[in-house]
Write a protein that holds these residues in place. Sequence first.
Motif, PDB file in Angstrom:
ATOM      1  N   ILE A  93       0.858  -1.185   0.000  1.00 51.95           N
ATOM      2  CA  ILE A  93       0.000   0.000   0.000  1.00 51.95           C
ATOM      3  C   ILE A  93       0.892   1.231   0.000  1.00 51.95           C
ATOM      4  CG2 ILE A  93      -1.725   1.315   1.293  1.00 51.95           C
ATOM      5  CD1 ILE A  93      -2.513  -1.413   2.599  1.00 51.95           C
ATOM      6  N   THR A 117      -1.495  -1.125  -4.197  1.00 49.18           N
ATOM      7  CA  THR A 117      -2.671  -0.287  -3.988  1.00 49.18           C
ATOM      8  C   THR A 117      -2.182   1.128  -3.726  1.00 49.18           C
ATOM      9  OG1 THR A 117      -3.960  -2.106  -3.043  1.00 49.18           O
ATOM     10  CG2 THR A 117      -4.693   0.147  -2.520  1.00 49.18           C
ATOM     11  N   ALA A 135      -7.546  -0.651   3.283  1.00 53.47           N
ATOM     12  CA  ALA A 135      -6.745  -1.229   2.199  1.00 53.47           C
ATOM     13  C   ALA A 135      -5.897  -2.413   2.652  1.00 53.47           C
ATOM     14  CB  ALA A 135      -5.839  -0.152   1.595  1.00 53.47           C
TER      15      ALA A 135
END
Length: 164
Positions: A93, A117, A135
């Motif tokens: 992330i 992400t 996330a």
Amino acid sequence: MIYADNAATTRMSKAAVEAMLPYMDELYGNPSSLYSFGQKSKEALEEARSRIAACLGADPYEITFTSGGSESDNQAILTAANLGEQKGKKHIISTAFEHHAVLHTLEQLKKRGFEITLLDVHKNGIVTPKQVNDAIREDTCLVTIMSAIAEIGRIQPIAEIGAV
């Protein structure tokens, strides 16, 4: 002159320049070499490593010197990715506003099969801890978020994000 890009590079303090001058002018030997001139540089390097470790409450072996921010970003991300991959975790992330050094490294990891992400920032330039929390997955091995966006003067809530 007004210099407003200290986030990218900053003038060294006079104390730092004075401390470094002997190693730029007199003791510049290769610290990885076996000859005595290089070994003097290695001794100084290891002393610096020990001093920095003591300041940070770390062990000297935990201190790695790099040439700058991009190399540091790359090293941290690649190390975390490799460790995650060993555990079957290949999700990272980050944010859409990261420095290109981070984004380019993430792009390379994507080619290696990692899923990336990229979180958006709100109108105020902030990534929220909730976005990060939402996330995170079982296979997340790294969350990497720039603590400050120099271009817009935003500081991210890193402590809160870290707590997530």
